[in-house]
Enzyme design. Sequence first.
Site, PDB file in Angstrom:
ATOM      1  N   ASP A 180      49.480  -6.368  54.882  1.00 15.45           N
ATOM      2  CA  ASP A 180      50.260  -7.214  53.967  1.00 15.45           C
ATOM      3  C   ASP A 180      49.464  -7.548  52.702  1.00 15.45           C
ATOM      4  OD1 ASP A 180      52.009  -7.101  56.056  1.00 15.45           O
ATOM      5  OD2 ASP A 180      51.919  -9.212  56.573  1.00 15.45           O
ATOM      6  N   ASP A 185      52.059  -2.214  56.155  1.00 10.59           N
ATOM      7  CA  ASP A 185      53.021  -2.963  55.325  1.00 10.59           C
ATOM      8  C   ASP A 185      52.326  -3.530  54.089  1.00 10.59           C
ATOM      9  OD1 ASP A 185      54.737  -2.448  57.448  1.00 10.59           O
ATOM     10  OD2 ASP A 185      54.408  -4.411  58.367  1.00 10.59           O
ATOM     11  N   ARG A 187      59.091   0.951  56.066  1.00 14.30           N
ATOM     12  CA  ARG A 187      59.931   0.577  57.196  1.00 14.30           C
ATOM     13  C   ARG A 187      60.684  -0.698  56.814  1.00 14.30           C
ATOM     14  NH1 ARG A 187      55.864  -1.586  62.015  1.00 14.30           N
ATOM     15  NH2 ARG A 187      54.662  -3.102  60.809  1.00 14.30           N
ATOM     16  N   TRP A 227      61.851  -4.243  56.717  1.00 18.44           N
ATOM     17  CA  TRP A 227      61.700  -5.643  57.101  1.00 18.44           C
ATOM     18  C   TRP A 227      63.075  -6.305  57.118  1.00 18.44           C
ATOM     19  CZ3 TRP A 227      58.135  -9.605  54.081  1.00 18.44           C
ATOM     20  CH2 TRP A 227      58.006 -10.769  54.852  1.00 18.44           C
TER      21      TRP A 227
END
Length: 324
Positions: free
Chosen positions: A154, A175, A232, A234
């Site tokens: 992140d 991510d 992907r 969220w």
Amino acid sequence: MAAVCVLLVLILLHKTDLCSSVAVSSTDAVLITVDQSGKGDYRRIQEAINAVASNNSELVYISIKPGIYREKIVVPADKPFITLSGTEGSNTTITWNDGGDIFDSPTFSVMASDFVARYLTIRNDFGTTGKGIALRVSADRAAFYGCQILSYQDTLLDDFGRHYYYNCYIEGATDFICGNAASLFESCQLHSLAKNLGTITAQHRNSPSENTGFTFLGCKITGLDGGTTLGRPWGPFSRVIYAHTYMSSAISPDGWQDWDDPRKERTVYYGEYKCYGPGADRSKRVRWSRELSRDESLPFLNKAMIGGRSWLRPTPVHFKKHVK
């Protein structure tokens, strides 16, 4: 009817942008200097930000001398029109090592609109065992030029608002660009640290009516072979576009993940347009991703998608001294 609604939204956004810029001159700014040696106005970056008046209505240019600044930075919502600028992204570093909650852990949090960062390295040294956000952008109209944004999971919480990233280097493994902003990444390098199961994006668009998503235009993707996917979901209507982007063999053949929720395969919008390199081979891509046509890609190939022509501003050329 749908076209009329879109036009009305664009007009309203344009009016909002104009209102945000009439209070400031695009070429004049108050100059504040930060220098750890004591030769500037302040030694710490947060001190310089704190010195800006609440409800600020003029451009403030904070010039940061080279060094490693161990600080946790917040640009509060009531202090718009700030620019933070180093001299080179490689020699002006802001670093911290917090982890855990994505809203509390960032090294650098932008909460104010009309913000600009230039030539800074923003880093979170939390490590590889959890979420450690380097940069959180939770405000409208923010731009980043020549910055390095570094962490592992992140890395960039691109939370909400309209944002522009140009010639930035963004590094992570899981991510590492996430959130629900409407953002254009132009001429950026995305470097995956993942050995396997890495993911570049986790975009959080929740409904088809939200005009949000990430577009990567003319970018470069690097990393270890075959261990990373492009994104992907969220959110169930996650939207990510890669156009004219070099994809190294870091990108896995399938390209995208559904985050173990096949229902999202019907609602996400994951597109690629004229990408190239060994990772751009679409012959084994997941069937629910898209190879965009020219017409389908056009709305994502310029700054109009973020309304940028009305709020992206040039670097100030005239300065006046900051009075403490």
